[in-house]
Design an enzyme around this catalytic site. Structure first.
Site, PDB file in Angstrom:
ATOM      1  N   GLU B  60      53.325  38.256  63.582  1.00 55.68           N
ATOM      2  CA  GLU B  60      53.447  38.709  62.103  1.00 55.68           C
ATOM      3  C   GLU B  60      52.395  37.763  61.268  1.00 55.68           C
ATOM      4  O   GLU B  60      51.725  38.300  60.266  1.00 55.68           O
ATOM      5  CB  GLU B  60      54.780  38.261  61.481  1.00 55.68           C
ATOM      6  CG  GLU B  60      55.865  39.095  61.726  1.00 55.68           C
ATOM      7  CD  GLU B  60      56.667  38.965  63.050  1.00 55.68           C
ATOM      8  OE1 GLU B  60      56.034  37.933  63.857  1.00 55.68           O
ATOM      9  OE2 GLU B  60      57.531  39.822  63.426  1.00 55.68           O
ATOM     10  N   HIS B 129      68.881  36.336  60.873  1.00 54.11           N
ATOM     11  CA  HIS B 129      68.442  37.607  60.707  1.00 54.11           C
ATOM     12  C   HIS B 129      69.252  37.947  58.982  1.00 54.11           C
ATOM     13  O   HIS B 129      69.229  39.220  58.943  1.00 54.11           O
ATOM     14  CB  HIS B 129      68.832  38.615  61.783  1.00 54.11           C
ATOM     15  CG  HIS B 129      67.779  38.839  62.634  1.00 54.11           C
ATOM     16  ND1 HIS B 129      67.447  37.618  63.471  1.00 54.11           N
ATOM     17  CD2 HIS B 129      67.101  39.794  63.203  1.00 54.11           C
ATOM     18  CE1 HIS B 129      66.328  38.218  64.428  1.00 54.11           C
ATOM     19  NE2 HIS B 129      66.346  39.248  63.816  1.00 54.11           N
TER      20      HIS B 129
END
Lengths: 462, 326, 432
Positions: B60, B129
């Protein structure tokens, strides 16, 4: 070319440096980038590097001494170079950064003054010493207990500390309407004065002038009961209840009305048979319309006001204001007080419109849902206590209006018509007039018109 | 108009904007051959080819920075985070590079880039998450932060974001991808950034809600209407720049406001909105501004605990009643 | 020809040019550096048998590391007998440089020298201005490393891109930004190349494709990768040079970028300026395996170890990498071994290394080395040197005056350049 060695800036925050150790002595050869001295900064001990080549000719500050940023601390030059001018210059030199840091420091005297203890009174102490005892006792009261007592004690708490708890909106509304917040009791959490409290206070103000004896307070009833009880010897037993804020507002407003306003009263008796007949007829046509006698009185009063603008007026200190519309305030009893929602332009509205509007306003008034513009700004008020069986009464003017009409009950009474005693539906009305704008005859002519139309409602359509 | 899901609306926006401008490319994990972890990018690889739709390694920080670099020299990247939870790895490039490049270069390098992906609470995926990140990004000048709550808003705002010359953080709510709504089919349909939307008009109290909380607020408003309280529901849609004027106008009318969010309360967007209301509409408040936020704990896994961590209709109803002193 | 590391990777092997500084490398590699191979062979077993002292902290360093009376080397890059090692290196550099000089035209040689001297004098002036409080914040000087930026940037076209770290005054000047604009930026003036908003660590020039100094260690590496990606996407043949220090190699951004660059065949040249210290932490205290060029094997990227004190070596290595990038869209990693003569920044206490260590490296001062080579080859004489020196000093003095006279940015500048498309909230008109 000589190189002036200045106290260097060795960190972003450094303002002065202490020379901890010279790494060269006078006469030593130095070259660019060579360490010259160790400087203690606010961050670390650092090497100062030479920014020129030559011989360290002169050291101007000793080890352990400090110098502000930019001060000349040594001179590097060729062995034979004349540096006397530089040396002399250093004595007089007042480097800019050092000046700056000196200026930043306060004068010693001033600094002492600032740091000397100068007791500033705590916020509460500005009230003076007279109430300090009361405050102390209030402070001694455990807060938990105060909170447990709900909104009433919240208010008491707020009052005792001299601080009002009020929502920003309520504060602004009160300021605009000229309501004294100290006279109010908040119904929000912890006694906070909120929008609805201001609205209630304002409605109370309006109707306080419109009708006086609305509901007999509960504790009065109890007093009557107790007086009729066997215990009659000695002074009566009693109990005190704090006056509610709305009650206090009513009291204050009534005084400001009856005091400064010169009231006079005109009473007349009106035969209501035809009006009652008309009402019945209309309601038979459409039961949903539910026209009341009071609706007819509103409509007729509005018509009379248009015919007699002197009554539809207001005293304004240096002028008299005559209204062009008849905006009729209608007193409505609500829990713990009353409020006068306004039927705007009642002169131009049909009976059914008036009936529907009054019903709707009264309903919302009882649920405290009126907006301020719905209960302020009437030009004339009507208070009807007929439903309580009151035959006649006088009402207190709701300033700045010029008059208020007090309407009693409608009942069958013997009257003389054409020399004979007959039974008619009679109703007495009393108008309270502000003598500053309405004279006796003016008021009387208005009542004549009112009476004429109510007795012959067909005038409404001609 | 056609009734489609938010997922399809986003897909339309991506497809239309990529067809419109050759400099737009889409990059992220599983965006191409897998057709998108949440199927938002479904069919784009076939339609636009592997040069424009690029699968990345799980890296990322690297591909976020790559996007910013490409934006420096004229491309208009769309960087998808599979979820915004993973953007945390990329925050150095988003904050230190994307947000600041224009300023520290003295106006020389604009960064037209969109970082997008699902954010907020998901379904039973626990702490790492399932979290709302908008207050992180909204904190920094230089970034724009967008959070749509309807399929139409999602399409119109994403298209505008892709056309915008500044870095945009575009947070889609993971639970809302399947929500359906009317969406205009006009390829020129866009919605300006920085414009709040009044999702429901009312007079007695204002609810400011974004993203997942908008449908919750609308349900609460329905219930409150039956109780005689008329609620206005405002969706700012863009967190930065924030259309505070629309919120303040509403508060001036209703005098009461509840700010709803699924994120943690501390230093959150609701805290900022509350502060701005206090600064701009203090004299119109009849009650303190009330926040209804997600609870101040990491997201639990257990279904019952997870439900407790996110504000629901009942909490909003209670909050509105509280500020209405009922 | 494939990687000679025996590591099994298929990284292409560049021609060797430059590793005269091999004496600086750990002994195990010195033994195997034998030929023209860029990837000096590293056998894993040998790597495991590296001398124990490499692992030791300074507290436990044995006395054998002593480099002088009472002093201890803490870098691990100076040989046990530094004097011997340095003189050997000196000799080699000179030999190599003399050899390379023949491949470069005189004008270019003199220009390279002039640029190196300009950066040197510029940085000395910046240090002086900083010590007088005229430059704020941090100020990271490039003195000692001039050969790297000037050698590398001399090998690219003006439309190629350069990104670098916060020690970037030299790169900015090498890419063509005038010393005036660089100095004015240091002074925080509106005439600065970032209009006074970036400062020492954030120099930019859009027209010169100088894409910035970046102040988060390693932050520019993914950015440069993206710039190279854009060149390939748009089909241009522009290449990107990405400079960073060896400490950035430990950041994830380095590894993530190299992986993508080789995966997608991006024309990016990663130039690691290994000055052997990450601020105050020496390489051997920070990196488990210190042969940075060989880390490229992990990504099958071509790499090379370059002597950063030889401007022509850097130029030549870069030129080869540029060719690969331009023709084949392939990345390269160059490890350029160099040394900074000044502190990490102007507020560096210098406590982590010895004066003796600095002085040893200064014997290989890249500016002096290059001058002596040019002189030996008869390309420049003392008179010409004096002339270059004079013109450079004038240029630096001009920069100083320009910076002092340039106005500060107006207060309105505080609020500009936050957004390229500033939006007035609540505006219903479509955004630009």
């Amino acid at each position: 070319m000589a190189t002036q060695v200045i106290m260097p800036k060795l960190s972003p925050t450094m303002e002065e440096g202490q020379l901890s150790r010279w790494l060269k002595k006078e006469g030593d050869k130095v070259s660019m980038g060579e360490p010259l001295a160790e400087i203690d900064t606010d961050k670390a001990t650092m090497e100062m590097q030479a920014l020129g080549n030559g011989v360290l000719r002169k050291i101007l500050i000793k080890e352990g001494e400090s110098a502000p940023l930019g001060q000349l601390i040594a001179i590097i030059a060729e062995p034979d170079e004349d540096i006397s001018a530089l040396e002399q210059g250093s004595a007089a030199q007042a480097p800019v950064p050092s000046n700056k840091s000196t200026e930043a420091k306060p004068e010693p005297a001033a600094a002492a003054a600032i740091s000397s203890p100068s007791p500033v009174p705590a916020a509460g102490e500005v009230n003076g010493s007279s109430d300090s005892q009361a405050r102390q006792s209030a402070n001694a009261e455990p807060r938990g207990g105060a909170a447990g007592n709900g909104s009433q004690s919240g208010t008491a708490d707020a009052t005792s500390s001299g601080r009002l708890i009020v929502s920003p909106l309520a504060a602004r509304m009160a300021a605009e309407a000229g309501v004294d917040l100290r006279s109010l009791s908040g119904t929000g959490p912890g006694g906070r004065i909120v929008k609805r409290d201001i609205e209630a206070a304002l409605s109370q103000t309006k109707t306080a002038g419109a009708a006086t004896p609305m509901q007999v307070p509960q504790h009065h009833l109890r007093a009557v009961e107790s007086s009729s009880s066997p215990q009659t010897a000695g002074p009566s037993t009693y109990h005190d209840e704090p006056a509610s804020e709305i009650r206090r507002t009513i009291a204050r407003r009534l005084v400001t009305s009856l005091g400064p306003i010169p009231h006079f009263f005109l009473t007349t008796e009106i035969e209501m048979d035809r009006a009652a007949e008309m009402r019945r007829g209309i309601n038979e046509l459409d039961p949903d319309l539910r026209i009341s006698i009071n609706d007819i009185v509103i409509k007729v009063a509005a018509a009379a006001l248009i015919a007699h603008p002197q009554v539809n007026s207001s005293f304004q200190d240096k002028s008299v204001r005559y209204y062009e519309r008849a905006d009729i305030g209608v007193a409505v009893a609500i829990e713990d007080g009353l409020i006068t929602p306004v039927v705007r332009s009642a002169d131009g509205k049909s009976l059914s419109e008036i009936a529907r509007e009054v019903r709707e306003l009264a309903e919302r008034a009882r649920h405290r849902k009126l907006r301020p513009e719905e209960y302020t700004g009437a030009t004339f008020s009507i208070s009807n206590l007929g439903m309580f069986g009151i035959d006649e009464f006088t009402a207190v003017i709701n300033p700045p209006e010029g008059a208020i009409l007090a309407v009693g009950s409608m009942s069958l009474r013997p009257v003389v018509r054409d020399g004979e005693i007959v039974v008619r539906q009679m109703m007495r009305v009393t108008m309270s007039c502000d003598h500053r704008v309405i004279d006796g005859a003016t008021g009387a002519k208005f009542l004549q018109t009112l009476k004429k139309i109510l007795e012959n409602p067909l005038y409404l359509v001609v | 108009m056609a009734v489609i899901t938010m997922r399809e609306a986003l897909n339309q926006a991506l497809r239309e904007e990529m067809l419109r401008d050759q400099n737009v490319f889409l990059m992220g994990e599983e965006v191409a051959e897998y057709q998108g972890a949440y199927k938002v990018t479904k069919g784009l690889l076939e339609a636009l080819g592997p040069k424009r739709v690029i699968d990345t390694p799980i890296t990322e920080l690297g591909f976020a920075g790559l996007g910013v670099g490409a934006a420096m020299v004229g491309l208009r990247p769309i960087i998808e985070f599979m979820t915004f939870n993973f953007s945390i790895l990329a925050t150095d490039q988003i904050i230190n590079s994307a947000a600041k490049m224009l300023y520290m270069s003295g106006g020389q390098f604009k960064i037209p880039i969109v970082f997008r992906g699902p954010g907020g609470s998901a379904f039973q995926v626990s702490s790492q998450h399932s979290q709302a990140m908008e207050s992180w990004f909204a904190y920094f000048p230089g970034l724009k932060v967008v959070m749509p709550s309807t399929p139409a808003d999602a399409k119109g705002l994403l298209k505008t974001s892709i056309r915008d010359d500044d870095p945009v953080i575009f947070i889609e709510q993971e639970r809302m991808y399947g929500n359906k709504g009317d969406v205009p089919e006009d390829p020129e349909f866009t919605i300006p950034l920085g414009l709040a939307d009044v999702k429901r008009e009312g007079t007695d109290a204002t609810i400011v809600a974004r993203s997942l909380m908008v449908p919750v607020a609308l349900k609460a408003a329905e219930q409150l209407e039956k109780q005689g309280i008329s609620c206005e529901v405002i969706d700012p849609r863009t967190i930065r720049p924030l259309d505070i004027d629309t919120i303040v106008e509403s508060v001036k009318k209703t005098n009461r406001v509840v700010v709803a969010e699924e994120s943690h309360p501390f230093c959150g967007v609701a805290a900022e909105i509350s502060m701005e209301i206090m600064e701009r509409a203090f004299d119109y408040l009849d009650a303190p501004v009330k926040r209804v936020s997600g609870v101040d704990v990491p997201m639990p896994y257990a279904k019952n605990l997870e439900a407790l961590a996110i504000p629901d209709v009942d909490q909003l109803v209670a909050a509105v009643r509280e500020v209405s002193y009922i | 020809m494939q990687c000679a590391h025996f590591c099994g990777c298929r990284a292409p092997v560049l021609h060797v040019l430059t590793n005269v500084a091999y004496n600086q490398r750990p002994k195990t590699q010195q033994q195997t550096v034998s030929s023209a191979l860029v990837h000096t062979a590293l056998k894993r077993q040998e790597s495991n048998r590296r001398p124990v002292r490499k692992q030791m902290s300074k507290q436990t360093a044995p006395s054998e590391m002593s480099t002088g009376p009472g002093e201890k080397s803490r870098t691990g890059v100076i040989d046990q007998n530094p004097l011997k090692a340095v003189s050997q290196q000196l000799k080699t550099v000179k030999q190599e440089q003399k050899h390379r000089v023949d491949d470069v035209d005189e004008k270019t040689l003199i220009e390279l020298y002039r640029q190196m001297l300009l950066v040197r004098r510029f940085e000395e002036k910046a240090a002086e201005a900083y010590s007088m409080g005229k430059i704020g914040g941090f100020c990271h000087l490039y003195i000692g490393q001039e050969a790297v930026a000037i050698g590398a940037i001399s090998a690219i076209r003006t439309d190629d891109y350069v990104l670098t770290s916060y020690r970037e005054h030299g790169h900015a000047i090498a890419k063509g930004i005038s010393p005036d604009a660089v100095m004015a930026e240091l002074f925080g003036k509106s005439g600065g190349c970032s209009h006074g908003k970036g400062g020492s660590m954030h120099m930019f020039d859009r027209n010169l494709n100088f894409l910035g100094g970046h102040a988060i260690v390693g932050g520019q590496i993914p950015l440069a990768t993206g710039v190279a990606f854009a060149s390939k996407y748009k089909g241009t043949d522009q290449v990107t040079l990405c400079f960073f220090g060896e400490a950035a190699v430990n950041q994830g951004a380095f590894h993530e970028s190299l992986n993508m660059a080789q995966l997608w065949k991006l024309p990016c040249i990663y130039i690691c300026e290994n000055n052997q210290y990450g601020m105050g932490t020496s390489l051997d205290r920070a990196m488990s395996f210190q042969n940075i060029a060989e880390k490229a094997c992990a990504y099958e990227i071509a790499s090379e170890f370059v002597d950063g004190m030889d401007v022509l070596a850097v130029r030549e290595a870069t030129a080869q990498a540029v060719e690969r990038a331009r023709k084949d869209h392939l990345p390269t990693l160059l490890e350029v071994r160099t040394y900074r003569f000044m502190g990490h920044s102007m507020s560096d206490p210098g406590s982590y290394r010895t004066r003796a260590e600095i002085e040893k490296h200064q014997e290989r001062d890249p500016v002096k080395l290059f001058f002596s080579t040019l002189k030996e080859k008869g390309i420049i004489d003392d008179a010409a040197l004096a002339e270059v020196e004079k013109s450079v000093r004038e240029e630096v003095e001009h920069a100083l005056r320009f910076a002092e006279e340039s106005p500060s940015p107006g207060p309105e500048e505080l609020y500009t350049d936050v957004y390229s498309n500033p939006i007035v909230p609540g505006n219903r008109a479509p955004n630009k």
